[in-house]
Scaffold this motif. Structure first.
Motif, mmCIF file in Angstrom:
data_model
loop_
_atom_site.group_PDB
_atom_site.id
_atom_site.type_symbol
_atom_site.label_atom_id
_atom_site.label_comp_id
_atom_site.label_asym_id
_atom_site.label_seq_id
_atom_site.Cartn_x
_atom_site.Cartn_y
_atom_site.Cartn_z
ATOM 1 N N GLN A 1 -44.126 -5.030 35.771
ATOM 2 C CA GLN A 1 -44.281 -5.346 37.189
ATOM 3 C C GLN A 1 -43.584 -6.651 37.542
ATOM 4 N N THR A 2 -43.313 -7.476 36.528
ATOM 5 C CA THR A 2 -42.587 -8.730 36.737
ATOM 6 C C THR A 2 -41.928 -9.138 35.422
ATOM 7 N N ASP A 3 -40.822 -9.870 35.539
ATOM 8 C CA ASP A 3 -40.181 -10.379 34.316
ATOM 9 C C ASP A 3 -40.446 -11.873 34.147
ATOM 10 N N ALA A 4 -41.433 -12.393 34.919
ATOM 11 C CA ALA A 4 -41.780 -13.808 34.808
ATOM 12 C C ALA A 4 -42.358 -14.084 33.421
ATOM 13 N N PRO A 5 -41.883 -15.112 32.723
ATOM 14 C CA PRO A 5 -42.379 -15.399 31.377
ATOM 15 C C PRO A 5 -43.799 -15.930 31.395
ATOM 16 N N ASP A 6 -44.504 -15.755 30.254
ATOM 17 C CA ASP A 6 -45.839 -16.320 30.132
ATOM 18 C C ASP A 6 -45.716 -17.804 29.798
ATOM 19 N N ARG A 7 -46.830 -18.463 29.529
ATOM 20 C CA ARG A 7 -46.790 -19.920 29.317
ATOM 21 C C ARG A 7 -46.063 -20.313 28.039
ATOM 22 N N TYR A 8 -45.800 -19.336 27.172
ATOM 23 C CA TYR A 8 -45.053 -19.603 25.934
ATOM 24 C C TYR A 8 -43.579 -19.201 26.060
ATOM 25 N N GLY A 9 -43.169 -18.814 27.266
ATOM 26 C CA GLY A 9 -41.778 -18.453 27.489
ATOM 27 C C GLY A 9 -41.419 -17.029 27.106
ATOM 28 N N ARG A 10 -42.436 -16.218 26.795
ATOM 29 C CA ARG A 10 -42.175 -14.831 26.408
ATOM 30 C C ARG A 10 -42.243 -13.918 27.630
ATOM 31 N N GLN A 11 -41.433 -12.881 27.642
ATOM 32 C CA GLN A 11 -41.420 -11.923 28.737
ATOM 33 C C GLN A 11 -42.396 -10.783 28.433
ATOM 34 N N PRO A 12 -43.489 -10.657 29.201
ATOM 35 C CA PRO A 12 -44.407 -9.541 28.969
ATOM 36 C C PRO A 12 -43.749 -8.243 29.454
#
Length: 271
Positions: free
Chosen positions: A102-113
């Motif tokens: 639904q989004t390619d925004a990274p998590d707080r560790y810089g990983r793409q969910p």
């Protein structure tokens, strides 16, 4: 050579072939136009918007890997333990994959969910790991179709006692305070009968014991309530019902799991 058409009319063989060719071309054009206007539907469930493609070059841990272009990807919708890193490697290492989410925004560790599809597979890698008993559904996916798909894959492994589910104590008893406390900081599935639902300040408590300061409880903050209301879940209606809850175990007097999404709570048997 002439072809007899009846009623005194004739046409040449060349003319007939020419007309047949035009009809065939027209039919092909119609099929192509229809395909463009109505592309094949993606498989139901966890097929979200395309977020990228590429080759997997390294496995980071049981639910994360690195792409050839340097991106680090985390499998969305599931939780795993370090013991299951080889399961992910067997499915994606060195393979070309498609990322959807639904989004390619990274998590707080810089990983793409992302939900990860190997080549042209119709279902994501997450489903395979769940069906093998190498992962647990996180319960945090808001999309109902996708959440149901993940839970169904997990349930199949549980019924067949594969992987995680070979351990009959994989689901913790809500009345076994000590067993749950031993899982502090770990993602855990707990099952039991709800004794009461109470609100204190901005937090609602789903209590499984009478000693609310010591026994296991699920907490839901006021800001998370819209997600439960949208899912049609009335917390009060859970009283005297047997439910299964999943999340990270914390110690706040007694063992606690905070539920931020409706998918973290599901009805269990005997209701």
């Amino acid at each position: 050579m002439n072809v007899w058409l009846g009623a005194g009319k004739t046409m040449t063989k060349t003319t007939a072939l020419h007309d047949w060719f035009l009809v065939a071309v027209l039919r092909c054009a119609i099929v192509i136009a229809a395909a463009i206007a109505n592309p094949p539907a993606l498989a139901a469930g966890c097929s979200f918007e395309l977020q990228g493609e590429g080759r997997v070059v390294a496995i980071i841990d049981a639910r994360s890997f690195r792409m050839e272009d340097g991106r680090e990807v985390r499998l969305a919708g599931i939780e795993t333990s370090a013991a299951h890193a080889s399961a992910l490697s067997a499915l994606v290492a060195g393979r070309n994959v498609t990322l959807r989410g639904q989004t390619d925004a990274p998590d707080r560790y810089g990983r793409q969910p992302a939900f990860v599809f190997v080549q042209q597979a119709a279902t994501p890698v997450q489903n395979q790991l769940l069906a093998q008993g190498d992962a647990l559904a996180s319960g945090t996916v808001a999309d109902k179709a996708c959440a149901a798909e993940l839970l169904a894959a997990e349930a199949a492994a549980r019924q067949a006692r594969r992987g995680i589910w070979t351990d009959r104590a994989a689901i913790k008893n809500a009345e076994s305070r000590g067993d749950i406390l031993a899982r502090i900081g770990q993602f855990t599935v707990v099952e039991g009968k709800v004794l009461s639902v109470r609100q204190a300040g901005a937090t609602s408590y789903i209590n499984f014991g009478r000693r609310w300061t010591r026994d296991f409880a699920v907490t839901i903050s006021r800001r998370a309530m819209p997600a439960f209301e949208a899912a049609g879940i009335s917390l009060k209606s859970l009283e005297n019902k047997r439910i299964r809850v999943r999340g990270w175990v914390e110690a706040r007097g007694g063992p606690r799991i905070e539920a931020a999404q409706a998918g973290q709570i599901e009805m269990a048997g005997e209701n």
